[in-house]
Scaffold this active site. Structure first.
Site, mmCIF file in Angstrom:
data_model
loop_
_atom_site.group_PDB
_atom_site.id
_atom_site.type_symbol
_atom_site.label_atom_id
_atom_site.label_comp_id
_atom_site.label_asym_id
_atom_site.label_seq_id
_atom_site.Cartn_x
_atom_site.Cartn_y
_atom_site.Cartn_z
ATOM 1 N N THR A 397 33.644 43.301 14.502
ATOM 2 C CA THR A 397 32.430 42.470 14.267
ATOM 3 C C THR A 397 32.255 41.723 12.835
ATOM 4 O O THR A 397 33.204 41.885 12.085
ATOM 5 C CB THR A 397 31.336 43.692 14.437
ATOM 6 O OG1 THR A 397 31.428 44.442 15.429
ATOM 7 C CG2 THR A 397 29.907 43.259 14.130
ATOM 8 N N THR A 415 29.342 39.953 17.186
ATOM 9 C CA THR A 415 30.337 40.631 17.441
ATOM 10 C C THR A 415 31.017 40.112 18.866
ATOM 11 O O THR A 415 30.284 39.793 19.662
ATOM 12 C CB THR A 415 30.132 42.259 17.375
ATOM 13 O OG1 THR A 415 31.218 43.143 17.745
ATOM 14 C CG2 THR A 415 28.881 42.602 18.740
ATOM 15 N N VAL A 416 32.332 40.569 19.343
ATOM 16 C CA VAL A 416 32.956 40.679 20.512
ATOM 17 C C VAL A 416 33.289 42.129 20.845
ATOM 18 O O VAL A 416 34.053 42.241 21.880
ATOM 19 C CB VAL A 416 34.160 39.681 20.376
ATOM 20 C CG1 VAL A 416 33.428 38.118 20.533
ATOM 21 C CG2 VAL A 416 35.186 39.798 19.343
ATOM 22 N N ASN A 417 32.957 42.931 20.003
ATOM 23 C CA ASN A 417 33.206 44.329 20.085
ATOM 24 C C ASN A 417 34.438 44.700 19.252
ATOM 25 O O ASN A 417 34.675 44.638 18.334
ATOM 26 C CB ASN A 417 33.208 45.073 21.667
ATOM 27 C CG ASN A 417 33.068 46.578 21.699
ATOM 28 O OD1 ASN A 417 32.533 47.025 20.613
ATOM 29 N ND2 ASN A 417 33.598 47.061 22.604
ATOM 30 N N ASP A 439 30.334 49.441 25.407
ATOM 31 C CA ASP A 439 29.235 49.949 24.666
ATOM 32 C C ASP A 439 28.368 50.721 25.611
ATOM 33 O O ASP A 439 27.281 51.324 25.158
ATOM 34 C CB ASP A 439 28.631 49.007 23.835
ATOM 35 C CG ASP A 439 29.540 48.868 22.556
ATOM 36 O OD1 ASP A 439 30.323 49.487 22.139
ATOM 37 O OD2 ASP A 439 29.038 48.063 21.537
ATOM 38 N N SER A 469 25.372 49.138 17.581
ATOM 39 C CA SER A 469 25.330 49.923 16.305
ATOM 40 C C SER A 469 24.896 48.940 15.045
ATOM 41 O O SER A 469 24.733 49.174 14.113
ATOM 42 C CB SER A 469 26.540 50.440 15.857
ATOM 43 O OG SER A 469 26.836 51.674 16.701
#
Length: 590
Positions: A397, A415-417, A439, A469
């Site tokens: 992220t 993010t893109v994870n 997620d 998160s």
């Protein structure tokens, strides 16, 4: 954790949390912090600078020099902090695709200096309507980590383009096309890829080579790029130009949308044009709380971070941590983390789909009960805490913190994870898609890529946003304020928690980003302590004797912080020194 890095706590009544309503110079991409001075009189040590009564400063902390320069370019062209954030975000999509991009999403806090309003922009990805839990399970019922992390099934409908267009239209000062110019130039003309990007491509090569468009983008000429190469991204440049011309419709409708859907379906995904056309960024009320005399503004659901942060601070509010020995200070920090993450797992999800007991979770009275369950001399095993499974009612992220000359502020986490997301580039668009479907609680009771466990509140449903998160936050005191956030998957929450405590303890931006970190997330039941921590051996021994499993873990996070001392009108910015390419920079703009 030495006394120097120990957060301050005050013996006060429990805090109360509530729901309240941009000339670009080329640099090798490195982690960067920058401060721009409009007028002068910014720093006392700059004795050669002329002095005026109208001196103001702007500060940007981001993860890449090119992105930071894009932000300052936009400020210099009349933009505000929001416009600068858009320039940073889209430039990072080009130069730091391992961490964020047009194919992902973001959560952002915005402070409007003229009105004093704080607001939250939710541009989190959402599940396509045809999502099926079966696609993420193996025949034996266990999670299928490949489909949840790699390829088009792993990707939620992106939120970044819609979120940026929304921010520009409502809170920016210049047209979206102006904010996107630096990113378009970077993608068209090219840049030297950073060492982290080169390493990420090498690490994810097997997945990237599965998909022709991914291989074409990340292995130009069939070879992985090196830091001395010029890396161009014509596909993404064309997509950025479409957004610049048509706003969100340039991505979610028309030629780009058709190519996205064609590419996804050709590789086994389920996206439709209707999925894209229905996506909307949402403006929500942030969570606000007070702790030790500071106002904290943070992220509401679908972020889990703000709720967890409020719980932890509520638990600690009446505890005098300064009077404790180091082992007991760590003990209480960890126990607060444990309880907040338990509730994270049990209750939280997309507020448009799940009824969450936020009044309870944010209540100081609820925190009173949680605090009473902490044993003063013994670790609480996570298995001892009751499971309440509420009935039905993200590691790679990036974060950037910005304050402009007028005091507008943006704290934005994108993010893109995981690193390079799904590894799937959607055809000719040049857009690397996220793998945020991981997620969701794809298999109830089973951990995701970050070890987080969820239940029905975070189960996948078409149109639903997965729990995050990401915890962009403001910390506002009488004379000092901070814009703070970090990447790091589930550790984001505890990083921001510890960073806020350090700021309240009087630490400066550099000290906040540099301090050693600890982390506990309920399950696995262990305390992660950053390698090289200065916690003495006898303190570690005492923690083990209290029943803690101590895990020495490599460094984590990439925090970016801006601090404004209003008594001197000095803004300082710092990026995480854990990144070997870190650089602090002061720049004067007339």
């Amino acid at each position: 954790m030495s006394d120097r890095n120990t957060p301050r706590s005050h013996a006060k009544p429990a805090c109360r949390a509530t729901l309240s309503r941009r000339t670009l110079r080329w640099y090798q991409p490195v982690l960067v912090v920058a401060i721009a001075t409009f007028g002068v009189l910014a720093y006392a040590q700059d004795t050669a600078a002329p002095r005026t009564a109208t001196t103001t400063t702007a500060a940007i902390a981001s993860a890449n020099a090119l992105a930071t320069e894009a932000g300052f370019e936009t400020l210099a062209q009349g933009g505000n902090a929001v416009d600068a954030a858009i320039a940073v975000a889209t430039s990072l999509s080009v130069v730091q695709p391992e961490a964020s991009g047009l194919g992902g999403g973001f959560l952002a806090l915005i402070h409007d200096a003229a009105t004093g309003k704080d607001t939250f922009i939710d541009a989190r990805e959402m599940a396509p309507q045809a999502v099926r839990e079966a696609d993420y399970r193996k025949a034996d019922g266990t999670p299928n980590r490949d489909t949840s992390l790699h390829g088009p099934l792993a990707a939620g409908i992106p939120g970044m383009p819609a979120g940026l267009a929304y921010m520009a239209g409502k809170y920016g000062k210049v047209p979206l096309a102006v904010s996107l110019r630096p990113a378009i130039r970077l993608a068209d003309k090219g840049f030297h890829p950073s060492s982290p990007l080169v390493r990420s491509i090498g690490r994810e090569a097997e997945v990237l080579r599965r998909y022709p468009a991914s291989a074409g983008k990340f292995f130009p000429g069939g070879k992985a790029p090196q830091t001395t190469d010029i890396f161009r991204d014509p596909g993404q440049a064309a997509t950025l130009k479409a957004i610049a011309e048509r706003g969100a419709d340039g991505f979610y409708k028309g030629a780009v949308a058709k190519e996205l859907v064609r590419a996804v379906k050709a590789s086994g995904g389920t996206w439709t044009l209707a999925d894209l056309a229905s996506y909307q960024a949402k403006e929500r009320s942030p969570i606000e709380l007070t702790y030790a005399g500071y106002k904290i503004v943070t992220a509401p659901p679908p972020s889990s971070g703000g709720v967890a942060l409020a719980e932890m601070l509520n638990i600690l509010a009446p505890i005098d941590l300064k009077s404790m020995d180091e082992a007991h200070r760590i003990h209480y920090l960890v126990e607060a983390m444990r309880r907040a993450f338990r509730d994270h797992n049990e209750y939280l999800g997309d507020p448009d789909f799940v009824k969450m007991p936020l009044d309870m979770l944010l209540s100081p009275y609820y925190a009173d009960g949680l605090r009473q369950s902490i044993l003063p001399e013994q670790a609480t095993k996570s298995a001892w805490l009751p499971s309440v499974h509420a009935k039905d009612p993200g590691m790679h992220t990036t974060h950037y913190s910005i304050i402009d000359k007028d005091g507008n502020m943006v704290s934005m986490t994108a993010t893109v994870n995981t690193t390079l997301g799904s590894g799937f580039v959607a055809g000719k668009t040049g857009v690397l898609l996220n793998n945020e479907m991981d997620d969701f609680a794809l298999v109830s009771g089973q951990p995701n890529a970050f070890g987080l466990i969820g239940g029905s509140a975070n189960a996948p449903v078409g149109g639903k946003r997965m729990l995050s998160s990401m915890t962009p936050s403001f910390v506002i005191g009488k004379d000092r304020l901070a814009v703070i956030g970090s990447p790091g998957g589930s550790t984001i929450i505890t990083q921001v928690f510890e960073g806020i405590l350090a700021f309240i303890d009087g630490k400066n931006a550099g000290e906040i980003t540099a301090q050693k970190r600890i982390h506990h997330q309920f399950m696995p039941d262990r305390v992660d302590i950053e390698s090289g921590s200065d916690i003495p051996a006898d303190v570690l021994a005492k923690l083990k004797a209290m029943g803690y499993e101590i895990n020495d873990k490599d460094s984590w996070g990439n925090m970016n912080v801006v601090v404004w001392d209003k008594t001197t009108n000095v803004k300082s910015a710092a990026s995480d020194p854990r990144n070997p390419n870190g650089l602090g920079k002061v720049e004067t703009i007339h």
